[in-house]
Design a protein around this motif. Structure first.
Motif, PDB file in Angstrom:
ATOM      1  N   GLY A 193       0.911  38.829  12.998  1.00 51.94           N
ATOM      2  CA  GLY A 193      -0.174  38.781  12.023  1.00 51.94           C
ATOM      3  C   GLY A 193       0.172  39.210  10.620  1.00 51.94           C
ATOM      4  O   GLY A 193      -0.703  39.244   9.742  1.00 51.94           O
ATOM      5  N   LYS A 194       1.449  39.528  10.369  1.00 57.69           N
ATOM      6  CA  LYS A 194       1.852  39.983   9.031  1.00 57.69           C
ATOM      7  C   LYS A 194       3.077  39.185   8.540  1.00 57.69           C
ATOM      8  O   LYS A 194       3.895  38.724   9.344  1.00 57.69           O
ATOM      9  CB  LYS A 194       2.224  41.471   9.054  1.00 57.69           C
ATOM     10  CG  LYS A 194       1.085  42.407   9.428  1.00 57.69           C
ATOM     11  CD  LYS A 194       0.039  42.476   8.334  1.00 57.69           C
ATOM     12  CE  LYS A 194      -1.050  43.479   8.648  1.00 57.69           C
ATOM     13  NZ  LYS A 194      -0.552  44.862   8.653  1.00 57.69           N
ATOM     14  N   VAL A 195       3.197  39.075   7.235  1.00 61.40           N
ATOM     15  CA  VAL A 195       4.358  38.392   6.650  1.00 61.40           C
ATOM     16  C   VAL A 195       5.590  39.261   6.833  1.00 61.40           C
ATOM     17  O   VAL A 195       5.635  40.407   6.384  1.00 61.40           O
ATOM     18  CB  VAL A 195       4.137  38.111   5.152  1.00 61.40           C
ATOM     19  CG1 VAL A 195       5.408  37.524   4.530  1.00 61.40           C
ATOM     20  CG2 VAL A 195       2.969  37.153   4.948  1.00 61.40           C
ATOM     21  N   ARG A 196       6.585  38.709   7.503  1.00 63.91           N
ATOM     22  CA  ARG A 196       7.803  39.473   7.766  1.00 63.91           C
ATOM     23  C   ARG A 196       8.899  39.169   6.745  1.00 63.91           C
ATOM     24  O   ARG A 196       9.709  40.047   6.420  1.00 63.91           O
ATOM     25  CB  ARG A 196       8.308  39.179   9.176  1.00 63.91           C
ATOM     26  CG  ARG A 196       9.593  39.896   9.543  1.00 63.91           C
ATOM     27  CD  ARG A 196       9.850  39.856  11.031  1.00 63.91           C
ATOM     28  NE  ARG A 196      10.024  38.488  11.528  1.00 63.91           N
ATOM     29  CZ  ARG A 196      10.307  38.207  12.809  1.00 63.91           C
ATOM     30  NH1 ARG A 196      10.416  39.200  13.700  1.00 63.91           N
ATOM     31  NH2 ARG A 196      10.449  36.962  13.208  1.00 63.91           N
ATOM     32  N   SER A 197       8.931  37.944   6.213  1.00 60.63           N
ATOM     33  CA  SER A 197       9.936  37.612   5.209  1.00 60.63           C
ATOM     34  C   SER A 197       9.467  36.420   4.381  1.00 60.63           C
ATOM     35  O   SER A 197       8.665  35.602   4.833  1.00 60.63           O
ATOM     36  CB  SER A 197      11.288  37.289   5.865  1.00 60.63           C
ATOM     37  OG  SER A 197      11.183  36.109   6.650  1.00 60.63           O
ATOM     38  N   ILE A 198       9.997  36.372   3.155  1.00 61.48           N
ATOM     39  CA  ILE A 198       9.693  35.272   2.234  1.00 61.48           C
ATOM     40  C   ILE A 198      10.999  34.836   1.586  1.00 61.48           C
ATOM     41  O   ILE A 198      11.772  35.670   1.113  1.00 61.48           O
ATOM     42  CB  ILE A 198       8.706  35.698   1.135  1.00 61.48           C
ATOM     43  CG1 ILE A 198       7.429  36.291   1.735  1.00 61.48           C
ATOM     44  CG2 ILE A 198       8.363  34.521   0.226  1.00 61.48           C
ATOM     45  CD1 ILE A 198       6.506  36.908   0.698  1.00 61.48           C
ATOM     46  N   SER A 199      11.230  33.541   1.543  1.00 61.17           N
ATOM     47  CA  SER A 199      12.414  33.000   0.874  1.00 61.17           C
ATOM     48  C   SER A 199      11.998  31.881  -0.059  1.00 61.17           C
ATOM     49  O   SER A 199      11.021  31.170   0.193  1.00 61.17           O
ATOM     50  CB  SER A 199      13.416  32.450   1.898  1.00 61.17           C
ATOM     51  OG  SER A 199      13.864  33.462   2.779  1.00 61.17           O
ATOM     52  N   LEU A 200      12.753  31.755  -1.142  1.00 58.19           N
ATOM     53  CA  LEU A 200      12.615  30.612  -2.047  1.00 58.19           C
ATOM     54  C   LEU A 200      13.842  29.750  -1.816  1.00 58.19           C
ATOM     55  O   LEU A 200      14.969  30.239  -1.925  1.00 58.19           O
ATOM     56  CB  LEU A 200      12.565  31.090  -3.498  1.00 58.19           C
ATOM     57  CG  LEU A 200      12.566  30.004  -4.579  1.00 58.19           C
ATOM     58  CD1 LEU A 200      11.242  29.239  -4.577  1.00 58.19           C
ATOM     59  CD2 LEU A 200      12.823  30.619  -5.955  1.00 58.19           C
ATOM     60  N   GLN A 201      13.662  28.471  -1.499  1.00 57.72           N
ATOM     61  CA  GLN A 201      14.819  27.656  -1.167  1.00 57.72           C
ATOM     62  C   GLN A 201      14.637  26.215  -1.635  1.00 57.72           C
ATOM     63  O   GLN A 201      13.513  25.729  -1.806  1.00 57.72           O
ATOM     64  CB  GLN A 201      15.073  27.679   0.342  1.00 57.72           C
ATOM     65  CG  GLN A 201      13.894  27.167   1.161  1.00 57.72           C
ATOM     66  CD  GLN A 201      14.082  27.354   2.654  1.00 57.72           C
ATOM     67  OE1 GLN A 201      14.585  28.396   3.089  1.00 57.72           O
ATOM     68  NE2 GLN A 201      13.702  26.355   3.430  1.00 57.72           N
ATOM     69  N   LEU A 202      15.780  25.572  -1.857  1.00 57.23           N
ATOM     70  CA  LEU A 202      15.750  24.160  -2.198  1.00 57.23           C
ATOM     71  C   LEU A 202      15.295  23.357  -0.978  1.00 57.23           C
ATOM     72  O   LEU A 202      15.671  23.667   0.160  1.00 57.23           O
ATOM     73  CB  LEU A 202      17.147  23.682  -2.626  1.00 57.23           C
ATOM     74  CG  LEU A 202      17.676  24.220  -3.961  1.00 57.23           C
ATOM     75  CD1 LEU A 202      19.109  23.725  -4.185  1.00 57.23           C
ATOM     76  CD2 LEU A 202      16.782  23.786  -5.112  1.00 57.23           C
ATOM     77  N   LYS A 203      14.514  22.322  -1.236  1.00 57.47           N
ATOM     78  CA  LYS A 203      14.033  21.507  -0.124  1.00 57.47           C
ATOM     79  C   LYS A 203      15.178  20.799   0.598  1.00 57.47           C
ATOM     80  O   LYS A 203      15.106  20.556   1.808  1.00 57.47           O
ATOM     81  CB  LYS A 203      13.028  20.467  -0.643  1.00 57.47           C
ATOM     82  CG  LYS A 203      11.707  21.076  -1.079  1.00 57.47           C
ATOM     83  CD  LYS A 203      10.746  20.001  -1.556  1.00 57.47           C
ATOM     84  CE  LYS A 203       9.394  20.601  -1.942  1.00 57.47           C
ATOM     85  NZ  LYS A 203       8.433  19.568  -2.420  1.00 57.47           N
ATOM     86  N   ASN A 204      16.244  20.496  -0.125  1.00 56.66           N
ATOM     87  CA  ASN A 204      17.361  19.772   0.493  1.00 56.66           C
ATOM     88  C   ASN A 204      18.516  20.707   0.847  1.00 56.66           C
ATOM     89  O   ASN A 204      19.664  20.277   0.964  1.00 56.66           O
ATOM     90  CB  ASN A 204      17.855  18.660  -0.426  1.00 56.66           C
ATOM     91  CG  ASN A 204      18.401  19.188  -1.759  1.00 56.66           C
ATOM     92  OD1 ASN A 204      18.069  20.301  -2.165  1.00 56.66           O
ATOM     93  ND2 ASN A 204      19.226  18.382  -2.446  1.00 56.66           N
ATOM     94  N   GLN A 205      18.218  22.023   1.010  1.00 54.97           N
ATOM     95  CA  GLN A 205      19.282  22.959   1.369  1.00 54.97           C
ATOM     96  C   GLN A 205      19.933  22.509   2.686  1.00 54.97           C
ATOM     97  O   GLN A 205      19.283  21.972   3.572  1.00 54.97           O
ATOM     98  CB  GLN A 205      18.729  24.395   1.450  1.00 54.97           C
ATOM     99  CG  GLN A 205      17.660  24.631   2.504  1.00 54.97           C
ATOM    100  CD  GLN A 205      18.229  24.957   3.870  1.00 54.97           C
ATOM    101  OE1 GLN A 205      19.409  25.285   4.016  1.00 54.97           O
ATOM    102  NE2 GLN A 205      17.377  24.862   4.885  1.00 54.97           N
ATOM    103  N   ASP A 206      21.241  22.771   2.787  1.00 57.43           N
ATOM    104  CA  ASP A 206      22.001  22.266   3.935  1.00 57.43           C
ATOM    105  C   ASP A 206      22.701  23.389   4.699  1.00 57.43           C
ATOM    106  O   ASP A 206      23.763  23.151   5.311  1.00 57.43           O
ATOM    107  CB  ASP A 206      23.004  21.220   3.477  1.00 57.43           C
ATOM    108  CG  ASP A 206      23.951  21.746   2.368  1.00 57.43           C
ATOM    109  OD1 ASP A 206      23.814  22.938   2.006  1.00 57.43           O
ATOM    110  OD2 ASP A 206      24.801  20.974   1.886  1.00 57.43           O
TER     111      ASP A 206
END
Length: 209
Positions: A193-206
């Motif tokens: 029920g809680k946010v454990r992690s947040i990432s910002l990433q490219l949509k086409n990351q490989d």
């Protein structure tokens, strides 16, 4: 001088004295009172004096300004998605980079010691920096932070959907588009029920699923 002229002069003097006495008794010559209902000029207020009517103070903002480093829409601090390893190192915000390449994580210097392994950045040999994994205290540009509830996730990002379906679709990781950057999305992991992690990433990351 003829007697008649003397008498007329005396009579004139007596009449003038009488008129003067009557004027003194009746108040003749005094300023007339202002007519009823006429406005009386107000006394000038001293310079800088406050007006008599109180002016309500401007209401303070109801929402408390958000604090903390901001993740998105293009990066975190001086770090930017798409940077090469040398460019990212030059910012002074990451630790040493393994020269062998690959997609190994690189630490964020600002992250607390206990979160070094769970936060950091990820480089792709082909795309440069493809992801920035936030540490506690970092918020997205829209105000989501680690520890936020599932309800807050849905309020800020209504389109977030769990990709794993855990907890009746309310847990697991899911991605949402990043407002202001069509090439990136936020990966948000919800656990119990809680946010454990947040990432910002490219949509086409490989580098990972």
């Amino acid at each position: 001088m003829p007697t008649n002229r003397v008498r007329r002069t005396a009579t004139t003097v007596t009449a003038l004295v009488t008129l003067a006495l009557l004027a003194a008794c009746t108040g003749a010559g005094r300023p007339e009172a202002a007519p009823v209902g006429s406005a009386t000029p107000a006394a000038s207020a001293p310079a800088g004096a406050a007006p008599s009517a109180s002016v309500p103070a401007t209401a303070a903002p109801t929402a408390t300004a958000l604090a903390g480093p901001v993740l998105g829409p293009y990066g975190l601090g001086r770090l930017r998605l798409g940077q090469t390893r040398p460019e990212a190192l030059a910012t002074g915000e990451i630790g040493g980079v393994d020269g062998s390449g690959g997609c190994g994580p690189v630490e964020l210097k600002a992250a607390p010691a206990a979160e070094v392994e769970s936060s950091g950045v990820t480089f792709s040999d082909r795309l440069g920096m493809v992801a920035i994994h936030a540490y506690s205290g970092v918020r997205t540009a829209e105000g989501l932070v680690e520890g936020a509830t599932y309800a807050e996730v849905k309020r800020i990002y209504p389109n977030w959907v769990s990709a794993t379906g855990d907890g009746g679709g309310k847990e697991g990781h899911g991605v949402v588009d990043v407002p202001g950057n069509a090439k990136a999305h936020y990966r948000i992991d919800v656990f119990q029920g809680k946010v454990r992690s947040i990432s910002l990433q490219l949509k086409n990351q490989d580098c990972y699923e």
